[in-house]
Design a protein around this motif. Structure first.
Motif, PDB file in Angstrom:
ATOM      1  N   LYS A 197     -11.238   2.250  -6.557  1.00 54.60           N
ATOM      2  CA  LYS A 197     -10.108   3.158  -6.754  1.00 54.60           C
ATOM      3  C   LYS A 197      -9.496   3.537  -5.404  1.00 54.60           C
ATOM      4  O   LYS A 197      -8.270   3.577  -5.262  1.00 54.60           O
ATOM      5  N   GLN A 198     -10.339   3.798  -4.434  1.00 60.78           N
ATOM      6  CA  GLN A 198      -9.840   4.169  -3.110  1.00 60.78           C
ATOM      7  C   GLN A 198      -9.151   3.000  -2.423  1.00 60.78           C
ATOM      8  O   GLN A 198      -8.160   3.186  -1.699  1.00 60.78           O
ATOM      9  N   GLY A 241      -3.489  -0.866  -0.401  1.00 61.62           N
ATOM     10  CA  GLY A 241      -3.771  -1.542  -1.660  1.00 61.62           C
ATOM     11  C   GLY A 241      -2.498  -1.858  -2.415  1.00 61.62           C
ATOM     12  O   GLY A 241      -1.794  -2.814  -2.109  1.00 61.62           O
ATOM     13  N   HIS A 242      -2.188  -1.001  -3.389  1.00 65.78           N
ATOM     14  CA  HIS A 242      -1.058  -1.280  -4.279  1.00 65.78           C
ATOM     15  C   HIS A 242      -0.189  -0.039  -4.465  1.00 65.78           C
ATOM     16  O   HIS A 242      -0.614   1.088  -4.196  1.00 65.78           O
ATOM     17  N   LEU A 243       1.020  -0.284  -4.948  1.00 65.25           N
ATOM     18  CA  LEU A 243       1.991   0.782  -5.181  1.00 65.25           C
ATOM     19  C   LEU A 243       1.838   1.302  -6.606  1.00 65.25           C
ATOM     20  O   LEU A 243       1.779   0.526  -7.562  1.00 65.25           O
ATOM     21  N   SER A 244       1.777   2.604  -6.754  1.00 66.02           N
ATOM     22  CA  SER A 244       1.644   3.213  -8.078  1.00 66.02           C
ATOM     23  C   SER A 244       2.978   3.245  -8.788  1.00 66.02           C
ATOM     24  O   SER A 244       4.048   3.063  -8.183  1.00 66.02           O
ATOM     25  N   ASN A 245       2.932   3.519 -10.089  1.00 65.25           N
ATOM     26  CA  ASN A 245       4.165   3.693 -10.862  1.00 65.25           C
ATOM     27  C   ASN A 245       5.052   4.769 -10.254  1.00 65.25           C
ATOM     28  O   ASN A 245       6.269   4.596 -10.132  1.00 65.25           O
ATOM     29  N   GLN A 246       4.458   5.888  -9.889  1.00 65.87           N
ATOM     30  CA  GLN A 246       5.234   7.005  -9.361  1.00 65.87           C
ATOM     31  C   GLN A 246       5.831   6.676  -7.997  1.00 65.87           C
ATOM     32  O   GLN A 246       6.980   7.029  -7.710  1.00 65.87           O
ATOM     33  N   GLN A 247       5.082   6.000  -7.153  1.00 71.34           N
ATOM     34  CA  GLN A 247       5.621   5.582  -5.858  1.00 71.34           C
ATOM     35  C   GLN A 247       6.788   4.620  -6.030  1.00 71.34           C
ATOM     36  O   GLN A 247       7.803   4.715  -5.331  1.00 71.34           O
ATOM     37  N   ALA A 248       6.632   3.681  -6.964  1.00 76.92           N
ATOM     38  CA  ALA A 248       7.718   2.732  -7.221  1.00 76.92           C
ATOM     39  C   ALA A 248       8.950   3.447  -7.765  1.00 76.92           C
ATOM     40  O   ALA A 248      10.083   3.145  -7.363  1.00 76.92           O
ATOM     41  N   LEU A 249       8.736   4.402  -8.655  1.00 75.34           N
ATOM     42  CA  LEU A 249       9.865   5.152  -9.219  1.00 75.34           C
ATOM     43  C   LEU A 249      10.583   5.952  -8.134  1.00 75.34           C
ATOM     44  O   LEU A 249      11.821   5.978  -8.094  1.00 75.34           O
ATOM     45  N   GLU A 250       9.836   6.604  -7.262  1.00 73.84           N
ATOM     46  CA  GLU A 250      10.462   7.390  -6.195  1.00 73.84           C
ATOM     47  C   GLU A 250      11.286   6.507  -5.269  1.00 73.84           C
ATOM     48  O   GLU A 250      12.399   6.875  -4.860  1.00 73.84           O
ATOM     49  N   GLY A 265       0.801  -1.224   0.000  1.00 69.66           N
ATOM     50  CA  GLY A 265       0.000   0.000   0.000  1.00 69.66           C
ATOM     51  C   GLY A 265       0.827   1.263   0.000  1.00 69.66           C
ATOM     52  O   GLY A 265       0.451   2.263  -0.602  1.00 69.66           O
ATOM     53  N   LEU A 266       1.975   1.214   0.680  1.00 68.49           N
ATOM     54  CA  LEU A 266       2.865   2.379   0.709  1.00 68.49           C
ATOM     55  C   LEU A 266       4.272   1.920   1.075  1.00 68.49           C
ATOM     56  O   LEU A 266       4.453   0.878   1.711  1.00 68.49           O
ATOM     57  N   PRO A 267       5.293   2.685   0.680  1.00 70.95           N
ATOM     58  CA  PRO A 267       6.691   2.299   0.924  1.00 70.95           C
ATOM     59  C   PRO A 267       7.138   2.669   2.341  1.00 70.95           C
ATOM     60  O   PRO A 267       7.639   3.763   2.581  1.00 70.95           O
ATOM     61  N   CYS A 268       6.949   1.758   3.278  1.00 69.85           N
ATOM     62  CA  CYS A 268       7.266   2.012   4.676  1.00 69.85           C
ATOM     63  C   CYS A 268       8.778   1.900   4.921  1.00 69.85           C
ATOM     64  O   CYS A 268       9.549   1.533   4.031  1.00 69.85           O
ATOM     65  N   GLU A 269       9.195   2.215   6.145  1.00 73.73           N
ATOM     66  CA  GLU A 269      10.613   2.168   6.493  1.00 73.73           C
ATOM     67  C   GLU A 269      11.202   0.774   6.332  1.00 73.73           C
ATOM     68  O   GLU A 269      12.366   0.620   5.957  1.00 73.73           O
ATOM     69  N   ARG A 270      10.413  -0.250   6.651  1.00 75.03           N
ATOM     70  CA  ARG A 270      10.913  -1.625   6.496  1.00 75.03           C
ATOM     71  C   ARG A 270      11.225  -1.931   5.034  1.00 75.03           C
ATOM     72  O   ARG A 270      12.252  -2.554   4.721  1.00 75.03           O
ATOM     73  N   LEU A 271      10.337  -1.499   4.128  1.00 74.38           N
ATOM     74  CA  LEU A 271      10.573  -1.716   2.711  1.00 74.38           C
ATOM     75  C   LEU A 271      11.823  -0.975   2.250  1.00 74.38           C
ATOM     76  O   LEU A 271      12.665  -1.537   1.538  1.00 74.38           O
TER      77      LEU A 271
END
Length: 256
Positions: free
Chosen positions: A181-182, A189-198, A144-150
């Motif tokens: 969508k929410q 949920g899932h990681l977006s393209n932009q989140q993965a790129l960052e 769902g989001l890039p946490c510190e563990r990730l």
């Protein structure tokens, strides 16, 4: 020691990832049928006899639908958390079933598998780091989001299966109802393209040789768009977009 990796399938229609050394291997999730798994192993020149364990990330169907049949046929031990097993409603018999715990490594031959909790709308979801001596491969999907563990584990990877599930604009303009969508973009949920790129730009180690962008949405993403987004930033890292229809080649990953 080098590791050999392949995505056998990646997407909402089924997920299965292979990581092994020259003697043994593990699978992360089995969301495709036993027959599909066998076919893809055969095409890759791999043997299921080398698979010594299956680790399950969470109980959603696209990660477990082929588990019981494959593990039963080949008598492969399954590692799964107690909560995930309870919520999977799977009847796992005829092969060993072992609980694993977050941040407690499991040794499978020369492979060390370390699970850690992730943000996803499941009972007890985990990501995985698979290591052989100094070589590290991460399996980071359904996040769902890039946490510190990730961030901590990603920054140590020589290769990673990294979720890039959706393009923000495609999701917003697409046919999905608002609640779905929410759910996808709401933090569990899932990681977006932009989140993965960052994550990739900010925390990729200089020695990362391969990144396999994984779990792309059929409706809310586009492989070509994703390649164009990442290509200016890959440097010496090989970029692969994992398919929802077929296996990737086997890639050799080494710390040296």
């Amino acid at each position: 020691m080098p590791l050999f990796i392949s995505s056998l399938n990646s997407g909402s229609n089924g997920n299965c990832y292979y990581i092994g050394n020259e003697q043994e291997a593990v699978l992360i999730d089995v969301g495709i049928s036993c027959r599909q798994t066998e076919t893809r192993f055969r095409r890759l020149g791999l043997s299921l006899e080398t698979v010594k364990a299956i680790f399950i990330s969470h109980e959603h169907t696209d990660h477990i639908s082929g588990l019981a049949q494959l593990a039963g046929k080949y008598k492969i031990p399954v590692f799964i958390t107690v909560k995930t097993l309870r919520n999977s409603r799977l009847l796992l018999q005829g092969f060993p079933v072992n609980p694993f715990f977050g941040n407690e490594p499991v040794q499978i031959g020369g492979l060390r598998i370390t699970a850690f909790p992730k943000h996803h709308d499941a009972a007890d979801p985990h990501s995985f780091m698979i290591s052989d001596q100094d070589t590290n491969v991460g399996v980071f999907t359904d996040i769902g989001l890039p946490c510190e563990r990730l961030v901590h584990h990603f920054s140590q990877c020589h290769a990673a299966f990294l979720e890039a599930n959706y393009d923000d604009e495609m999701l917003e303009r697409g046919r999905y109802p608002y609640f779905l969508k929410q759910r996808i973009r709401g933090g569990k949920g899932h990681l977006s393209n932009q989140q993965a790129l960052e994550l990739f730009i900010r925390h990729k180690p200089a020695y990362m040789s391969h990144v396999l962008l994984s779990h792309l949405s059929k409706d809310n993403n586009n492989p070509d768009l994703l390649r164009e987004l990442f290509r200016p930033h890959v440097d010496r890292t090989e970029l692969i977009v994992a398919s929802r229809f077929e296996e990737t080649p086997v890639f050799r990953i080494s710390a040296n």
